[in-house]
Design a protein around this motif. Structure first.
Motif, PDB file in Angstrom:
ATOM      1  N   THR A 160      23.110  29.835  41.380  1.00 24.74           N
ATOM      2  CA  THR A 160      21.863  29.701  41.836  1.00 24.74           C
ATOM      3  C   THR A 160      21.728  30.255  43.196  1.00 24.74           C
ATOM      4  OG1 THR A 160      21.166  27.791  40.630  1.00 24.74           O
ATOM      5  CG2 THR A 160      19.663  28.527  42.623  1.00 24.74           C
ATOM      6  N   LEU A 161      20.999  31.786  43.427  1.00 22.49           N
ATOM      7  CA  LEU A 161      21.143  32.131  44.477  1.00 22.49           C
ATOM      8  C   LEU A 161      19.715  32.033  45.246  1.00 22.49           C
ATOM      9  CD1 LEU A 161      22.826  34.144  46.004  1.00 22.49           C
ATOM     10  CD2 LEU A 161      21.987  36.224  44.886  1.00 22.49           C
ATOM     11  N   ILE A 162      20.100  31.511  46.538  1.00 20.84           N
ATOM     12  CA  ILE A 162      18.867  31.222  47.443  1.00 20.84           C
ATOM     13  C   ILE A 162      19.035  32.160  48.759  1.00 20.84           C
ATOM     14  CG2 ILE A 162      17.741  29.470  48.699  1.00 20.84           C
ATOM     15  CD1 ILE A 162      18.921  27.365  46.745  1.00 20.84           C
ATOM     16  N   GLY A 163      18.147  32.971  48.977  1.00 20.45           N
ATOM     17  CA  GLY A 163      18.024  33.954  50.122  1.00 20.45           C
ATOM     18  C   GLY A 163      17.157  33.469  51.168  1.00 20.45           C
ATOM     19  N   GLY A 164      17.476  33.623  52.294  1.00 18.50           N
ATOM     20  CA  GLY A 164      16.763  33.343  53.448  1.00 18.50           C
ATOM     21  C   GLY A 164      17.433  33.928  54.586  1.00 18.50           C
ATOM     22  N   HIS A 216      30.664  24.620  37.427  1.00 24.81           N
ATOM     23  CA  HIS A 216      29.649  24.907  36.411  1.00 24.81           C
ATOM     24  C   HIS A 216      28.328  25.021  36.916  1.00 24.81           C
ATOM     25  CE1 HIS A 216      29.452  20.478  37.345  1.00 24.81           C
ATOM     26  NE2 HIS A 216      28.346  20.793  36.844  1.00 24.81           N
ATOM     27  N   GLN A 217      28.188  24.726  38.191  1.00 21.69           N
ATOM     28  CA  GLN A 217      27.043  24.903  38.906  1.00 21.69           C
ATOM     29  C   GLN A 217      27.151  25.172  40.306  1.00 21.69           C
ATOM     30  OE1 GLN A 217      24.577  21.355  39.170  1.00 21.69           O
ATOM     31  NE2 GLN A 217      22.725  22.379  38.873  1.00 21.69           N
ATOM     32  N   VAL A 218      26.935  26.382  40.871  1.00 20.72           N
ATOM     33  CA  VAL A 218      27.029  26.861  42.018  1.00 20.72           C
ATOM     34  C   VAL A 218      25.724  27.105  42.798  1.00 20.72           C
ATOM     35  CG1 VAL A 218      28.480  28.549  43.499  1.00 20.72           C
ATOM     36  CG2 VAL A 218      29.385  27.884  41.536  1.00 20.72           C
ATOM     37  N   ILE A 219      25.381  26.508  43.944  1.00 20.70           N
ATOM     38  CA  ILE A 219      24.170  26.954  44.707  1.00 20.70           C
ATOM     39  C   ILE A 219      24.712  27.623  45.880  1.00 20.70           C
ATOM     40  CG2 ILE A 219      22.204  25.958  45.933  1.00 20.70           C
ATOM     41  CD1 ILE A 219      22.356  23.636  44.171  1.00 20.70           C
ATOM     42  N   VAL A 220      24.224  29.017  46.269  1.00 20.47           N
ATOM     43  CA  VAL A 220      24.948  29.770  47.174  1.00 20.47           C
ATOM     44  C   VAL A 220      23.516  30.013  48.098  1.00 20.47           C
ATOM     45  CG1 VAL A 220      25.797  32.025  47.933  1.00 20.47           C
ATOM     46  CG2 VAL A 220      26.140  30.895  45.786  1.00 20.47           C
ATOM     47  N   LEU A 221      23.574  29.526  49.522  1.00 21.19           N
ATOM     48  CA  LEU A 221      22.453  29.935  50.569  1.00 21.19           C
ATOM     49  C   LEU A 221      22.836  31.051  51.400  1.00 21.19           C
ATOM     50  CD1 LEU A 221      22.489  26.181  51.661  1.00 21.19           C
ATOM     51  CD2 LEU A 221      20.881  27.454  49.785  1.00 21.19           C
ATOM     52  N   SER A 222      22.239  32.173  51.164  1.00 20.92           N
ATOM     53  CA  SER A 222      22.824  33.546  51.573  1.00 20.92           C
ATOM     54  C   SER A 222      21.601  34.143  52.505  1.00 20.92           C
ATOM     55  CB  SER A 222      23.200  34.442  50.578  1.00 20.92           C
ATOM     56  OG  SER A 222      23.350  35.890  50.915  1.00 20.92           O
ATOM     57  N   THR A 223      22.110  34.864  53.617  1.00 24.10           N
ATOM     58  CA  THR A 223      21.359  35.559  54.341  1.00 24.10           C
ATOM     59  C   THR A 223      21.093  37.121  53.806  1.00 24.10           C
ATOM     60  OG1 THR A 223      23.161  36.704  55.726  1.00 24.10           O
ATOM     61  CG2 THR A 223      22.075  34.498  56.522  1.00 24.10           C
ATOM     62  N   ILE A 262      23.949  40.838  48.857  1.00 25.80           N
ATOM     63  CA  ILE A 262      23.022  42.091  48.863  1.00 25.80           C
ATOM     64  C   ILE A 262      23.941  43.346  48.482  1.00 25.80           C
ATOM     65  CG2 ILE A 262      22.956  42.897  51.126  1.00 25.80           C
ATOM     66  CD1 ILE A 262      19.906  41.837  49.114  1.00 25.80           C
ATOM     67  N   GLY A 263      23.290  44.110  47.685  1.00 22.08           N
ATOM     68  CA  GLY A 263      23.725  45.863  47.513  1.00 22.08           C
ATOM     69  C   GLY A 263      25.023  45.378  46.618  1.00 22.08           C
ATOM     70  N   ALA A 264      26.206  45.902  47.190  1.00 17.47           N
ATOM     71  CA  ALA A 264      27.292  46.096  46.615  1.00 17.47           C
ATOM     72  C   ALA A 264      27.971  44.790  46.333  1.00 17.47           C
ATOM     73  CB  ALA A 264      28.399  46.805  47.443  1.00 17.47           C
ATOM     74  N   THR A 265      27.645  43.821  47.031  1.00 16.49           N
ATOM     75  CA  THR A 265      28.225  42.341  46.866  1.00 16.49           C
ATOM     76  C   THR A 265      27.495  41.476  45.985  1.00 16.49           C
ATOM     77  OG1 THR A 265      27.054  41.621  48.972  1.00 16.49           O
ATOM     78  CG2 THR A 265      29.400  42.128  49.118  1.00 16.49           C
ATOM     79  N   LEU A 266      26.179  42.196  45.608  1.00 15.87           N
ATOM     80  CA  LEU A 266      25.411  41.325  44.524  1.00 15.87           C
ATOM     81  C   LEU A 266      25.509  41.856  43.227  1.00 15.87           C
ATOM     82  CD1 LEU A 266      22.891  39.541  43.760  1.00 15.87           C
ATOM     83  CD2 LEU A 266      21.539  41.441  44.617  1.00 15.87           C
ATOM     84  N   GLU A 267      25.832  43.151  43.150  1.00 16.96           N
ATOM     85  CA  GLU A 267      26.257  43.701  41.769  1.00 16.96           C
ATOM     86  C   GLU A 267      27.203  43.186  40.935  1.00 16.96           C
ATOM     87  OE1 GLU A 267      25.100  46.596  38.640  1.00 16.96           O
ATOM     88  OE2 GLU A 267      24.239  46.245  40.909  1.00 16.96           O
ATOM     89  N   PRO A 268      28.442  42.762  41.345  1.00 17.31           N
ATOM     90  CA  PRO A 268      29.472  42.154  40.551  1.00 17.31           C
ATOM     91  C   PRO A 268      29.151  40.664  39.893  1.00 17.31           C
ATOM     92  CG  PRO A 268      30.424  42.973  42.694  1.00 17.31           C
ATOM     93  CD  PRO A 268      28.883  43.043  42.755  1.00 17.31           C
ATOM     94  N   ILE A 269      28.049  40.119  40.486  1.00 11.94           N
ATOM     95  CA  ILE A 269      27.775  38.814  39.948  1.00 11.94           C
ATOM     96  C   ILE A 269      26.449  38.784  39.157  1.00 11.94           C
ATOM     97  CG2 ILE A 269      29.718  37.835  41.416  1.00 11.94           C
ATOM     98  CD1 ILE A 269      26.908  36.808  43.138  1.00 11.94           C
ATOM     99  N   LYS A 270      25.721  39.849  39.008  1.00 11.24           N
ATOM    100  CA  LYS A 270      24.417  39.815  38.363  1.00 11.24           C
ATOM    101  C   LYS A 270      24.427  38.851  36.997  1.00 11.24           C
ATOM    102  CE  LYS A 270      22.204  43.737  40.289  1.00 11.24           C
ATOM    103  NZ  LYS A 270      21.413  45.178  39.667  1.00 11.24           N
ATOM    104  N   ASN A 271      25.555  39.085  36.348  1.00  5.62           N
ATOM    105  CA  ASN A 271      25.570  38.382  35.153  1.00  5.62           C
ATOM    106  C   ASN A 271      25.885  37.019  35.063  1.00  5.62           C
ATOM    107  OD1 ASN A 271      25.105  40.794  33.456  1.00  5.62           O
ATOM    108  ND2 ASN A 271      27.147  41.223  33.319  1.00  5.62           N
TER     109      ASN A 271
END
Length: 667
Positions: free
Chosen positions: A33-37, A614-621, A626-635
């Protein structure tokens, strides 16, 4: 355990009710679960809310704030609501049972009552309120997620760097290791037995040697008080270090924005500028060489193919002209021979003569044509090679040269821009002095911290020696005492039990510590960019010191690691210990990659995030995943949320979506 939902009510920056449902790994969904802020909009508050809900006054955030629990709760009520209305955090948890799962709804609310803010815990099990569970929640949650290992699963990446900063092993990691090994229970039993011994020591007051016991007790108490003060001092220094390192990073960002790097590296940039110009000149010369060769012919490739076809026709004409005289003479000779010998009937000879005449007529037709090109065989071979292979080789060479040229030109433009950028040297010098002073203070604090940790280790040795002296003195009294059988027997049994517990603790650590070290080593190999840097990790069974070794068996000082490598080491320690715990718990990571370089970021994203739990919550700026670091984990991303901060009303809303997307369940 699975977190089904998180609900915040007037918590910190979150006004009214804010709600989110974290993803969990299924056949149709990834675990992340990707939480951006943006910074300051309440990412850390989410982690704080979860820990407060689970642990109440035992939450690590309460300890970090260094204030009373009531004052801490009061600080978390949203400014726009009345203290009497209060705030709340509610979690829905799927908790494993012997068969299947049970659904717990855990609600912790607090509001002003008279002069203090008090909290209330309510729990519903499968929809029915369970007051008994609420009354015994601390015990229940300690079995579900022991507070000693909670930091392995819920952590702030900015803070965990301290796990690998110094040469020693942090107390939080030692506590986690002791909890995983069950050594904390042994310590508790030994401490409880001390209380039993003290209770029965009163019966020995009138016996010889009792005064010596009292003196040793006072010495021990002084040592314990000194240890408490020392640990508090170490904790205070750690908090100061954390704040100063945060201030240092902010000043470093200010320094960069002012052009500080340019000011420091102007000579290097000028040298790079010269090298880039020379490289561009070399590339231009190579392109001119190509242009002086066969390269322009590529512009007329359709015409070249026509030339190739015509050249082949010309070759046929020349061949016909060469062959025709020889074939005419040969055919005449054959027909003459056949007629003279009379070996073949005349009609057959006539038919053969007619066939040969027709064959020569075809060659004569070809030989009579006009030649358009007079290409030599060598020229024809060169033309064929250019059309079949040469054009592609030339195109690739040109494409590569142009790409390198453009990349070099872009870098030169970038360097030129920085070199000609106006820089206020006075301001930069001032900020640089402040940075140096801040770094000096941090170094002094780190040195002081290490010194206090050594003192703490020495103090532990002194306490052990004092306890041994007290134990020996007690044993001597018990041996000489002829009365007080009950007290004698109880104290004797307690002392023997303590010895047994210490032996058990030592042997348990020796047996199982290797598994923890292997788990950390495996995690480190998955995360580190330099696979050959660290060969193995070892944990000392008594001191719980974590040490690193290379493939030659030599110890690697942690000071040799880069800041990114230290961050990865800290994450590997947590990941390895979490794996070794055998507990299936969610992982929550705040500010995951703030101090990682690009290579370590990709390792972290590719190897850790999809596999952490089995459940990963990521709080990201907006500068991390974002961009190149987001692409590999889209699935691997199951849900996305974005924290929107309203500057006018000073409040944050949770909405579905992310910085670069607005989809509900996938990126």
């Amino acid at each position: 355990m699975i977190i089904r939902s998180i609900k915040l009510e007037n918590f910190g920056l979150y006004a009214d009710q804010q709600y989110l449902e974290p993803a969990v790994r299924t056949e149709d969904s990834g675990p992340i679960t990707l939480i951006g802020g943006l910074n300051g909009c309440g990412k850390t508050s989410l982690l704080e809310a979860i820990l407060l809900n689970l642990y109440g006054k035992r939450s690590p955030f309460v300890y970090e704030r260094a204030r009373s629990y009531s004052a801490y709760l009061d600080s978390l009520i949203h400014r726009g609501v009345s203290r009497k209305e209060g705030a709340a955090v509610e979690l829905e948890l799927m908790v494993p049972m012997e068969e299947g799962y049970t659904l717990l709804r855990v609600r912790r609310s607090w509001k002003s009552a008279a002069v203090r803010v008090v909290d209330r815990l309510e729990i519903w099990r499968d929809g029915l309120e369970d007051k008994h569970l609420a009354s015994n929640w601390d015990t229940y949650v300690e079995n579900l997620i022991p507070s000693g290992i909670s930091g392995l699963f819920f952590f702030d990446s900015e803070k965990i760097s301290s796990l690998a900063e110094s040469g020693g092993t942090s107390e939080s990691v030692k506590a986690a290791i002791r909890s995983l090994l069950g050594l904390d229970l042994v310590d508790r039993l030994i401490a409880d037995l001390n209380l039993v011994i003290k209770r029965y020591q009163g019966f020995l007051n009138d016996t010889p040697g009792a005064e010596k016991i009292e003196v040793l007790e006072r010495e021990l108490e002084e040592l314990y008080q000194k240890k408490r003060r020392l640990k508090q001092e170490i904790s205070d220094i750690a908090n100061r270090l954390e704040q100063m390192q945060k201030d240092l990073r902010q000043q470093e960002n200010e320094y960069l924005q002012l052009g500080g790097t340019l000011f420091q590296n102007r000579e290097e940039l000028q040298q790079e500028q010269r090298e880039l110009r020379e490289k561009l000149a070399s590339l231009k010369a190579r392109m001119l060489t190509l242009a002086a060769g066969a390269l322009p012919l590529l512009l007329a490739m359709p015409l070249l193919k026509i030339v190739q076809t015509s050249a082949q026709t010309d070759e046929d004409i020349r061949r016909a002209r060469t062959l025709l005289p020889a074939l005419t003479a040969r055919d005449k000779k054959i027909i003459t021979w056949l007629r003279q010998e009379g070996k073949v009937d005349t009609p057959v000879v006539n038919a053969l003569e007619e066939f040969l005449r027709a064959d020569r007529a075809e060659l004569e037709a070809i030989a009579s044509r006009k030649e358009y090109f007079s290409l030599s065989p060598v020229a024809q071979g060169q033309l064929a090679d250019l059309i079949s292979r040469g054009q592609f080789t030339l195109r690739n060479q040109v494409k590569q040269l142009l790409a390198v040229y453009q990349e070099t030109q872009d870098r030169l433009d970038f360097v030129n821009q920085y070199i000609h950028c106006p820089v206020d040297q006075k301001i930069i010098s001032r900020v640089l002095i402040e940075l140096s002073e801040k770094a000096r203070l941090i170094a002094e604090l780190q040195h002081q911290q290490q010194k206090l940790q050594k003192e703490l280790a020495s103090l532990d040795n002194a306490i052990n020696q004092a306890e041994q002296k007290r134990k020996n003195a007690l044993k001597k009294i018990l041996e000489e005492c002829e009365s007080l059988d009950d007290a004698k027997r109880t104290i004797s049994l307690a002392l023997r039990s303590q010895d047994t517990m210490r032996t058990f603790s030592r042997r348990l650590a020796e047996q199982k510590i290797g598994r923890l070290a292997e788990a950390i080593t495996e995690a480190l190999r998955d995360l580190m960019e330099k696979q050959d840097l660290i060969s193995c990790v070892r944990i000392h069974p008594e001191t719980l010191q974590i040490s690193l070794y290379d493939n030659t068996g030599l110890e690697i000082p942690k000071e040799r690691l880069s800041s990114g490598e230290k961050q990865m080491l800290a994450i590997a320690i947590l990941w390895g210990l979490a794996r070794a715990s055998g507990r299936e718990l969610p992982v929550i990571i705040d500010t995951p990659m703030g101090r990682l370089d690009s290579s370590h970021r990709m390792n972290f994203v590719n190897n850790y995030l999809p596999n952490a739990s089995h459940q990963v919550i990521v709080l990201s700026t907006d500068t991390e995943i974002i961009g190149a670091t987001l692409e590999p984990i889209k699935n691997a991303i199951g849900r996305c949320y974005l924290l929107h901060y309203n500057e006018v009303h000073k409040r944050t809303f949770i909405k579905e979506g992310y910085f670069s997307c607005q989809k509900e369940a996938t990126v």
